[in-house]
Design an enzyme around this catalytic site. Sequence first.
Site: not given
Length: 351
Positions: A186, A242, A246
Amino acid sequence: MIKIAVLPGDGIGPEIINESLKVIESVSEKIDIKFEHTFCDVGAIAIDKYNNPLPDETLKICKESDAILFGAIGHPRFDNNPKLKVRPEQGLLKLRKELGLYANLRPVKSYKELLSLSPLKKNIIEDVDMLIVRELTGGLYFGEKKSDNNFSSDLCTYTVKEIERVTSVAIDFAKKRRNKITLVDKANVLETSRLWRKTVQEISLKHPEVQLNYMFIDNAAMQIILNPKQFDVILTENLFGDIISDEASVIGGSIGILSSASIGESMGLFEPIHGSFPQATNKNIANPVAAILSVSMMLNYLNLGNGAKMIEKAVENSLINKVSTADINDISPSKTSEVGDYISNFIRENN
Ligand code: IPM
Ligand code: MG
């Protein structure tokens, strides 16, 4: 003799680890190498016994081993109580930090046999083959934490050295794959992300054969389900990794088949990506494939690539023949133990 620390942990952890041990046993016979297992407590079960999610004894055995096989961590009784000071997940985080496991490798690919299981369209996910390289011992997870009644803060910090070492891992893998890295950050907002860009850019100048791209995390979260084929290696910091790992698991059709490796200078820990799945505990229904494929990643790490290939072939065969648990095969599901038996027998009979 190869020494493995076995940390089954919580929930379905012990059941799926049991199946991976069957698979290690059959590979061991075929490649004629002995493995010695030492079982250790970690997570909620260690809190119950010692009020410590990572007992000293566990850490000691891990440090003395060649590799660590990890099951799952977490229990619902801790999840909704923010006041608790001792939590199962601290065990895993401390283990990562103490052993310097700074690079987390999460491969995501789509299996032909499972394309229809993903909620994503077949033409979007077929032939996807990406590797997420997540930095694992820095960032918001490990920065200084403060909290009082009206205020809390988690500090996000990265040093150049922390970025450099995980970038080298990503570059090594990219060279063995399709020579492409996408750095996800970012950098339009965060100082740490700008340090990542600068550092990764400098390193990449020394590796002109590897193409380096950049993508902001918000866009990456969209691109991963819009056009996942564009990715080869994704390199990113701890929290972003993380979250997107997923998300990317949806491509494979079931989180029950995704394995991971966490590696550092001198140690490797291998674990399924899924959690402790408390609702399934002791029901013999959890998918052991992620844990079994974690063994294959462990064998690659131990330079036993021939054993790793035996496992991959056997897993593919189980998928083709639909010897799978209910998350993959809801019409005629096999039990956890049946899948483990099938895969370990396949290795015995076909190598
Ligand atoms: C993971 C898990 C862990 C993490 C938890 C259990 C602390 O979600 O390995 O992805 O956030 O790193
Ligand atoms: Mg996670």
